[in-house]
Design an enzyme around this catalytic site. Structure first.
Site, mmCIF file in Angstrom:
data_model
loop_
_atom_site.group_PDB
_atom_site.id
_atom_site.type_symbol
_atom_site.label_atom_id
_atom_site.label_comp_id
_atom_site.label_asym_id
_atom_site.label_seq_id
_atom_site.Cartn_x
_atom_site.Cartn_y
_atom_site.Cartn_z
ATOM 1 N N ASP A 1 -34.188 17.923 8.032
ATOM 2 C CA ASP A 1 -33.474 17.670 9.275
ATOM 3 C C ASP A 1 -33.949 18.580 10.404
ATOM 4 O O ASP A 1 -33.215 19.435 10.880
ATOM 5 C CB ASP A 1 -31.967 17.859 8.999
ATOM 6 C CG ASP A 1 -31.114 17.681 10.248
ATOM 7 O OD1 ASP A 1 -31.519 16.917 11.139
ATOM 8 O OD2 ASP A 1 -30.049 18.316 10.325
ATOM 9 N N ASN B 1 -35.100 25.381 0.237
ATOM 10 C CA ASN B 1 -33.820 24.962 0.804
ATOM 11 C C ASN B 1 -33.480 23.578 0.284
ATOM 12 O O ASN B 1 -34.292 22.644 0.394
ATOM 13 C CB ASN B 1 -33.880 24.912 2.329
ATOM 14 C CG ASN B 1 -32.542 24.478 2.927
ATOM 15 O OD1 ASN B 1 -31.561 25.226 2.883
ATOM 16 N ND2 ASN B 1 -32.486 23.265 3.448
ATOM 17 N N GLU B 2 -32.299 23.464 -0.266
ATOM 18 C CA GLU B 2 -31.749 22.200 -0.729
ATOM 19 C C GLU B 2 -32.745 21.328 -1.482
ATOM 20 O O GLU B 2 -32.976 20.168 -1.123
ATOM 21 C CB GLU B 2 -31.126 21.430 0.445
ATOM 22 C CG GLU B 2 -29.986 22.220 1.070
ATOM 23 C CD GLU B 2 -29.041 21.388 1.925
ATOM 24 O OE1 GLU B 2 -29.377 20.233 2.254
ATOM 25 O OE2 GLU B 2 -27.958 21.900 2.261
ATOM 26 N N ASN C 1 -25.083 26.027 0.699
ATOM 27 C CA ASN C 1 -24.887 25.375 1.994
ATOM 28 C C ASN C 1 -23.697 24.435 1.852
ATOM 29 O O ASN C 1 -23.689 23.588 0.945
ATOM 30 C CB ASN C 1 -26.122 24.552 2.379
ATOM 31 C CG ASN C 1 -27.367 25.426 2.528
ATOM 32 O OD1 ASN C 1 -27.268 26.647 2.583
ATOM 33 N ND2 ASN C 1 -28.533 24.792 2.602
ATOM 34 N N TYR D 1 -20.595 21.881 3.709
ATOM 35 C CA TYR D 1 -20.146 21.122 4.893
ATOM 36 C C TYR D 1 -18.817 20.408 4.663
ATOM 37 O O TYR D 1 -18.598 19.330 5.211
ATOM 38 C CB TYR D 1 -21.259 20.154 5.338
ATOM 39 C CG TYR D 1 -22.427 20.912 5.929
ATOM 40 C CD1 TYR D 1 -22.412 21.326 7.256
ATOM 41 C CD2 TYR D 1 -23.517 21.279 5.142
ATOM 42 C CE1 TYR D 1 -23.449 22.063 7.793
ATOM 43 C CE2 TYR D 1 -24.561 22.020 5.666
ATOM 44 C CZ TYR D 1 -24.533 22.412 6.990
ATOM 45 O OH TYR D 1 -25.553 23.160 7.524
ATOM 46 N N TYR E 1 -19.314 16.707 6.625
ATOM 47 C CA TYR E 1 -19.852 15.488 5.994
ATOM 48 C C TYR E 1 -18.859 14.903 4.986
ATOM 49 O O TYR E 1 -18.932 13.722 4.658
ATOM 50 C CB TYR E 1 -21.194 15.787 5.307
ATOM 51 C CG TYR E 1 -22.297 16.105 6.307
ATOM 52 C CD1 TYR E 1 -22.670 15.181 7.278
ATOM 53 C CD2 TYR E 1 -22.941 17.334 6.287
ATOM 54 C CE1 TYR E 1 -23.663 15.474 8.205
ATOM 55 C CE2 TYR E 1 -23.933 17.634 7.205
ATOM 56 C CZ TYR E 1 -24.286 16.696 8.166
ATOM 57 O OH TYR E 1 -25.264 16.997 9.083
ATOM 58 N N GLU F 1 -25.236 28.255 4.768
ATOM 59 C CA GLU F 1 -25.032 27.265 5.840
ATOM 60 C C GLU F 1 -23.595 26.784 5.815
ATOM 61 O O GLU F 1 -23.042 26.520 4.747
ATOM 62 C CB GLU F 1 -25.926 26.031 5.656
ATOM 63 C CG GLU F 1 -27.362 26.233 6.035
ATOM 64 C CD GLU F 1 -28.185 24.941 5.946
ATOM 65 O OE1 GLU F 1 -27.612 23.843 6.141
ATOM 66 O OE2 GLU F 1 -29.387 25.047 5.683
ATOM 67 N N TRP G 1 -24.522 27.762 10.415
ATOM 68 C CA TRP G 1 -25.549 26.778 10.729
ATOM 69 C C TRP G 1 -25.162 26.103 12.023
ATOM 70 O O TRP G 1 -24.153 25.449 12.061
ATOM 71 C CB TRP G 1 -25.673 25.734 9.610
ATOM 72 C CG TRP G 1 -26.865 24.851 9.830
ATOM 73 C CD1 TRP G 1 -26.870 23.565 10.301
ATOM 74 C CD2 TRP G 1 -28.231 25.197 9.593
ATOM 75 N NE1 TRP G 1 -28.155 23.091 10.388
ATOM 76 C CE2 TRP G 1 -29.012 24.073 9.962
ATOM 77 C CE3 TRP G 1 -28.878 26.356 9.129
ATOM 78 C CZ2 TRP G 1 -30.406 24.067 9.861
ATOM 79 C CZ3 TRP G 1 -30.256 26.334 9.037
ATOM 80 C CH2 TRP G 1 -30.999 25.195 9.395
ATOM 81 N N LYS H 1 -25.325 21.483 15.886
ATOM 82 C CA LYS H 1 -24.516 22.497 15.196
ATOM 83 C C LYS H 1 -24.760 23.907 15.730
ATOM 84 O O LYS H 1 -24.231 24.881 15.186
ATOM 85 C CB LYS H 1 -24.760 22.451 13.684
ATOM 86 C CG LYS H 1 -24.207 21.179 13.050
ATOM 87 C CD LYS H 1 -24.163 21.216 11.550
ATOM 88 C CE LYS H 1 -23.792 19.870 10.978
ATOM 89 N NZ LYS H 1 -24.849 18.850 11.142
#
Ligand code: BDP
Length: 578
Positions: free
Chosen positions: A159, A398-399, A449, A451, A455, A487, A532, A552
């Site tokens: 992203d 990352n992820e 991370n 959300y 999300y 994040e 983040w 963000k």
């Protein structure tokens, strides 16, 4: 690209033995291999400079000219690129000299004397196309198992905008043939003393002496050692050392010289901070004292230059981090330029240094090459940044999609590689997974991370925050390691306000961040919380990214504060530990 030593990663320097001149251009670019050449600034992303080429990812050809270096006899001439995204193929005067894959780490191209003329044509072919056997990957072909939801254009599996071009400075350099090839400084403490374990590698095995001088805080310590089999090592004890930490980023200057039969033949200087990083139970310790990381995930993304290096934007970002009371940041999702690492050393910002391995997935197509690239990036990043006091942890990805069976073995080996290259710093990854994360077992700290409230549990912070609390407890229970929230955040369209916080308002973003920070503050096993993101940033187009932007940031892309920036300033500057 196989598991071998990385090429040199030493910084370009100017002294009696080394020369480095920035190749400032003018630089030209031609798109689609056409002959038309357009002037382009370097460093910069062509996608940002030319709006009409926003979505064009290459190939493109850069050209410029450089003069003859004042090559002393016995000098090696080379070009040093700080970063070219993504693939670079370099020729001088029509002679192809080498290539480099991977957009965020430096590389050198040696120019043989036979290729040099009085005026030299430098050509750099740059290809930033997205492919599933590249890292980070893009244009991934679905095989029915991996679903990258929210597909966007350009079709990245990450992203942020896949900016292309020569993104950092290019130097024409010289170093002696008989030179220092690598230097490693590890620091320890012993009571009030600091100890530096310094080792060098040389490009030759003949007789020589390595002489080291450590200077700082009124002290000068000199020590030397014979070079044997291309290596020399010393241990320097500093009585009552001034340690490096976030409050007092004390730095010493270390000079390494090579002396052969009474004559100096090479010299290299670096700044070094004496400090230790360790993990005890669920605590992250610097100099044996617990620290709590307050700061941001960031991006190198700037109006005008895109992902291109900018001294001015660096200054602004560091001032803003300090203004907000941050003590750390993560180089999400790729290593940042070397000037930022120097600035972090000097300003006491602790860095989680992350490789470009974002969006790593384990489908078989292209996997072998992706795995090799991830290993290459770990080697290159550690080689580049190992001597920075600011780096307190390596983030190896990352992820990644690491609930897949192949992920366990992959991360076992990758963590093994990081630990073998540097036994002084913890290694981690930032994961969206929890108990199902196959990598955490092999890593020293658990970075997550999250959300919830964005999300998932959209608009429902009342549900999200208790769930976050339980989630963190469960992760800690399972892995028993320090947990860092690497994040969390919400998109906020600048100027959108809501008395009763609702999504996309600055108020909701601030409420969500406050909720997360309050939970983090209550848990002793949480060793840090990075919002983040520090600033809004460009990404691909998609229905969840208005204007091709991720909103963000607690600052806008132009670095103007949103409500949350003031909130952070009030929280972070007030709370000492957390
Ligand atoms: C996380 C990613 C980050 C994204 C962020 C988001 O690590 O790169 O920008 O989500 O969606 O999953 O804002």
């Amino acid at each position: 690209m196989a598991d071998m030593d990385v090429q040199q990663m030493m910084r370009p320097q100017n002294n009696k033995f080394r020369k480095a001149v920035e190749i400032k251009g003018p630089w030209y670019i031609s798109f689609y291999g056409k002959n038309k050449k357009i002037k382009i600034p370097v460093p910069a992303s062509w996608n940002e400079i030319f709006p009409g080429r926003r979505d064009f990812l290459g190939p493109a050809v850069y050209t410029t000219r450089f003069g003859v270096p004042a090559a002393a006899k016995g000098s090696q001439v080379y070009l040093r690129f700080g970063s070219v995204n993504y693939l670079a193929r370099v020729s001088v005067n029509g002679i192809y000299l080498g290539s480099h894959e991977g957009g965020n780490l430096p590389f050198e191209i040696v120019v043989p004397p036979s290729a040099l003329k009085k005026s030299n044509l430098l050509k750099v072919e740059v290809d930033g196309a997205l492919a599933q056997d590249r890292v980070p990957p893009g244009n991934v072909v679905f095989d029915g198992r991996d679903a990258f939801a929210n597909r966007q254009y350009p079709e990245t599996s990450f992203d942020f905008f896949p900016y292309c071009g020569i993104h950092r400075k290019v130097f024409l350099c010289e170093r002696p043939e008989r030179a220092i090839d690598d230097i490693t400084v590890k620091t320890l403490t012993d009571g009030k003393d600091g100890i530096l374990k310094v080792s060098i590698k040389t490009s030759f095995s003949g007789g020589a002496t390595a002489c080291f001088e450590l200077k700082g805080f009124g002290k000068v310590i000199k020590i030397s050692a014979a070079v044997k089999h291309c290596r020399a090592a010393v241990s320097i004890r500093v009585k009552n050392a001034k340690l490096w930490n976030t409050e007092k980023p004390n730095l010493y200057t270390l000079t390494a010289k090579l002396n052969s039969y009474g004559r100096d033949i090479d010299e290299y200087k670096l700044l070094t901070g004496i400090r230790t990083v360790s993990i005890k139970g669920s605590r992250l310790l610097i100099n044996n004292k617990p620290v709590f990381l307050k700061g941001f995930g960031r991006h190198e993304d700037y109006p005008g230059t895109g992902r291109g290096f900018s001294h001015a934007w660096n200054e602004i970002d560091f001032k803003l981090m300090k203004w907000a009371g941050a003590n750390s940041f993560r180089t999400s999702h790729y290593p940042y330029d070397e000037e930022q690492m120097d600035m972090a050393d000097r300003s006491g910002l602790m860095v989680i240094d992350e490789t470009p391995a974002v969006g790593m997935f384990f489908n078989s197509a292209g996997l072998k090459k992706r795995v090799e690239l991830c290993r290459q990036y770990v080697r290159e990043m550690i080689a580049r940044d190992k001597n920075h006091a600011c780096v307190i942890m390596w983030s190896l990805a990352n992820e990644p999609h690491s609930n897949r069976p192949a992920a366990g073995e992959f991360f076992k080996r990758l963590a093994g590689l990081a630990h073998s290259l540097d036994d002084t710093r913890p290694a981690t990854i930032a994961s969206y997974l929890g108990a199902g994360e196959k990598a955490f077992k092999y890593l020293d700290a658990v970075c997550v991370n999250r959300y919830l409230g964005w999300y998932t549990q959209q608009g429902r912070l009342d549900l999200a925050l208790p769930m976050l609390s339980q989630d963190l407890d469960a992760i800690h229970k399972k892995f028993g390691k320090p947990v860092i929230l690497t994040e969390f955040g919400a998109d906020a369209l600048p100027g959108t306000r809501a008395k009763n916080p609702e999504m996309f308002s600055e108020d909701y973003q601030a409420a969500m961040i406050k909720g997360y920070l309050d939970i983090a503050a209550k848990k002793t096993f949480v060793a840090g919380a990075h919002v983040w993101n520090m600033c809004d940033f460009k990404t691909g187009q998609g229905i969840h990214r208005p204007g091709g932007m991720n909103w963000k940031g607690v600052f806008t892309r132009e670095r103007k504060p949103k409500l949350a920036a003031y909130l952070l300033r009030s929280l972070w500057r007030k709370r000492k530990a957390k």
